[in-house]
Design a protein around this motif. Structure first.
Motif, PDB file in Angstrom:
ATOM      1  N   PHE A  39       0.847  -1.179   0.000  1.00 37.95           N
ATOM      2  CA  PHE A  39       0.000   0.000   0.000  1.00 37.95           C
ATOM      3  C   PHE A  39       0.889   1.239   0.000  1.00 37.95           C
ATOM      4  O   PHE A  39       1.957   1.236   0.598  1.00 37.95           O
ATOM      5  CB  PHE A  39      -0.883   0.027   1.262  1.00 37.95           C
ATOM      6  CG  PHE A  39      -1.743  -1.198   1.426  1.00 37.95           C
ATOM      7  CD1 PHE A  39      -3.008  -1.257   0.881  1.00 37.95           C
ATOM      8  CD2 PHE A  39      -1.271  -2.289   2.145  1.00 37.95           C
ATOM      9  CE1 PHE A  39      -3.803  -2.390   1.038  1.00 37.95           C
ATOM     10  CE2 PHE A  39      -2.055  -3.424   2.308  1.00 37.95           C
ATOM     11  CZ  PHE A  39      -3.328  -3.470   1.746  1.00 37.95           C
ATOM     12  N   VAL A  41       1.451   4.729   1.486  1.00 37.51           N
ATOM     13  CA  VAL A  41       1.020   5.493   2.650  1.00 37.51           C
ATOM     14  C   VAL A  41       1.996   6.640   2.888  1.00 37.51           C
ATOM     15  O   VAL A  41       3.071   6.689   2.290  1.00 37.51           O
ATOM     16  CB  VAL A  41       0.963   4.617   3.931  1.00 37.51           C
ATOM     17  CG1 VAL A  41      -0.033   3.480   3.762  1.00 37.51           C
ATOM     18  CG2 VAL A  41       2.341   4.084   4.300  1.00 37.51           C
ATOM     19  N   CYS A 119      -7.690   1.991  12.460  1.00 36.95           N
ATOM     20  CA  CYS A 119      -7.776   2.960  11.375  1.00 36.95           C
ATOM     21  C   CYS A 119      -8.998   3.842  11.610  1.00 36.95           C
ATOM     22  O   CYS A 119     -10.025   3.368  12.081  1.00 36.95           O
ATOM     23  CB  CYS A 119      -7.822   2.282  10.009  1.00 36.95           C
ATOM     24  SG  CYS A 119      -9.172   1.141   9.769  1.00 36.95           S
ATOM     25  N   LYS A 128      -9.008  11.741   4.271  1.00 37.32           N
ATOM     26  CA  LYS A 128      -7.843  10.899   4.567  1.00 37.32           C
ATOM     27  C   LYS A 128      -8.078  10.131   5.862  1.00 37.32           C
ATOM     28  O   LYS A 128      -8.817  10.580   6.736  1.00 37.32           O
ATOM     29  CB  LYS A 128      -6.595  11.755   4.740  1.00 37.32           C
ATOM     30  CG  LYS A 128      -6.292  12.641   3.549  1.00 37.32           C
ATOM     31  CD  LYS A 128      -5.420  11.932   2.553  1.00 37.32           C
ATOM     32  CE  LYS A 128      -4.835  12.882   1.537  1.00 37.32           C
ATOM     33  NZ  LYS A 128      -5.246  12.579   0.177  1.00 37.32           N
ATOM     34  N   TYR A 148       0.436   6.387  10.442  1.00 34.91           N
ATOM     35  CA  TYR A 148       0.569   6.537   8.995  1.00 34.91           C
ATOM     36  C   TYR A 148      -0.720   7.125   8.446  1.00 34.91           C
ATOM     37  O   TYR A 148      -1.790   6.926   9.010  1.00 34.91           O
ATOM     38  CB  TYR A 148       0.825   5.175   8.333  1.00 34.91           C
ATOM     39  CG  TYR A 148       2.062   4.479   8.859  1.00 34.91           C
ATOM     40  CD1 TYR A 148       3.317   4.789   8.344  1.00 34.91           C
ATOM     41  CD2 TYR A 148       1.977   3.543   9.877  1.00 34.91           C
ATOM     42  CE1 TYR A 148       4.458   4.170   8.844  1.00 34.91           C
ATOM     43  CE2 TYR A 148       3.118   2.927  10.381  1.00 34.91           C
ATOM     44  CZ  TYR A 148       4.354   3.240   9.858  1.00 34.91           C
ATOM     45  OH  TYR A 148       5.478   2.643  10.350  1.00 34.91           O
ATOM     46  N   CYS A 150      -3.330   7.158   5.321  1.00 37.74           N
ATOM     47  CA  CYS A 150      -3.773   6.420   4.139  1.00 37.74           C
ATOM     48  C   CYS A 150      -4.574   7.360   3.248  1.00 37.74           C
ATOM     49  O   CYS A 150      -5.131   8.349   3.714  1.00 37.74           O
ATOM     50  CB  CYS A 150      -4.649   5.245   4.548  1.00 37.74           C
ATOM     51  SG  CYS A 150      -3.818   4.153   5.703  1.00 37.74           S
ATOM     52  N   SER A 151      -4.657   7.023   1.960  1.00 40.73           N
ATOM     53  CA  SER A 151      -5.350   7.902   1.030  1.00 40.73           C
ATOM     54  C   SER A 151      -6.863   7.885   1.258  1.00 40.73           C
ATOM     55  O   SER A 151      -7.558   8.825   0.907  1.00 40.73           O
ATOM     56  CB  SER A 151      -5.025   7.493  -0.404  1.00 40.73           C
ATOM     57  OG  SER A 151      -5.303   6.122  -0.568  1.00 40.73           O
ATOM     58  N   GLN A 155      -8.677   2.176   1.995  1.00 43.56           N
ATOM     59  CA  GLN A 155      -7.296   1.684   1.987  1.00 43.56           C
ATOM     60  C   GLN A 155      -6.871   1.280   3.399  1.00 43.56           C
ATOM     61  O   GLN A 155      -6.273   0.230   3.599  1.00 43.56           O
ATOM     62  CB  GLN A 155      -6.350   2.757   1.445  1.00 43.56           C
ATOM     63  CG  GLN A 155      -4.917   2.225   1.299  1.00 43.56           C
ATOM     64  CD  GLN A 155      -3.882   3.315   1.173  1.00 43.56           C
ATOM     65  OE1 GLN A 155      -3.993   4.370   1.783  1.00 43.56           O
ATOM     66  NE2 GLN A 155      -2.852   3.067   0.381  1.00 43.56           N
ATOM     67  N   ALA A 156      -7.212   2.119   4.386  1.00 42.81           N
ATOM     68  CA  ALA A 156      -6.839   1.812   5.766  1.00 42.81           C
ATOM     69  C   ALA A 156      -7.480   0.505   6.216  1.00 42.81           C
ATOM     70  O   ALA A 156      -6.842  -0.337   6.848  1.00 42.81           O
ATOM     71  CB  ALA A 156      -7.259   2.963   6.687  1.00 42.81           C
ATOM     72  N   ILE A 159      -5.711  -2.470   4.706  1.00 42.75           N
ATOM     73  CA  ILE A 159      -4.465  -2.809   5.394  1.00 42.75           C
ATOM     74  C   ILE A 159      -4.777  -3.612   6.658  1.00 42.75           C
ATOM     75  O   ILE A 159      -4.158  -4.642   6.926  1.00 42.75           O
ATOM     76  CB  ILE A 159      -3.661  -1.531   5.749  1.00 42.75           C
ATOM     77  CG1 ILE A 159      -3.220  -0.816   4.461  1.00 42.75           C
ATOM     78  CG2 ILE A 159      -2.439  -1.884   6.604  1.00 42.75           C
ATOM     79  CD1 ILE A 159      -2.575   0.545   4.699  1.00 42.75           C
TER      80      ILE A 159
END
Length: 176
Positions: A39, A41, A119, A128, A148, A150-151, A155-156, A159
């Motif tokens: 991913f 990040v 997340c 985000k 971190y 994530c976009s 996405q988060a 992960i």
């Protein structure tokens, strides 16, 4: 003392299995056969080496989120990450965060040292999401938080899903 010997065992067994895997996959061009997923990040920051009594209060996901919020307000963690994008590779060995050209490794989080992963939306309105990892050391006297960006929340969550799959597969192989 039991903990540290366990840490040593799992570390050496990981090295051994990495070696056997590298001989198996040498015929293939893809050397990252152990990586479940990668991913892109951004790295927000870390709060390292929290003492045991501090880290004890960070059990649930909300505790972590609140702690990070306060740290950001206190200036211990930035609200916004740097521009640079990193590649987060998640596998059965844990998480590796490296530069986008994959030459430099920023962080490695061994799977057995990851205590919790959360997340959540960063609340800044740009859609985000933040991904927070709580890791411990082998002696479990201290823990660290790694944050971190994530976009997107998707996405988060992806992960988190890959990571929990990695946990499950390791636990299954331990049993058999």
């Amino acid at each position: 003392s039991v903990d540290s010997s366990l840490g040593g065992l799992s570390r050496s067994s990981t090295v051994a299995s990495l070696d056997t895997d590298s001989t198996k996959s040498s015929g293939q061009s893809n050397s990252n056969s152990d990586t479940c997923a990668e991913f892109r990040v951004k790295y927000v920051g870390a709060i390292e080496k929290l003492k045991y009594n501090e880290s004890k209060s960070l059990e649930g996901p909300l505790d972590l989120i609140n702690y990070i919020d306060v740290a950001q307000q206190d200036g211990k963690l930035p609200f916004v990450p740097g521009e640079e994008e990193f590649i987060m590779g998640v596998s059965k060995y844990g998480i590796k965060v490296s530069t986008s050209d994959q030459y430099d490794v920023l962080h490695r989080h061994a799977l057995y040292l990851i205590v919790r992963m959360v997340c959540y939306d960063d609340g800044l309105g740009a859609g985000k999401s933040l991904l927070a990892l709580k890791t411990t050391d082998a002696a479990s006297e201290e823990c660290s938080l790694w944050v971190y960006q994530c976009s997107s929340l998707e996405q988060a969550q992806a992960i988190c899903k890959v990571l929990s799959t990695a946990f499950d597969s390791v636990l299954m192989s331990e049993k058999s």
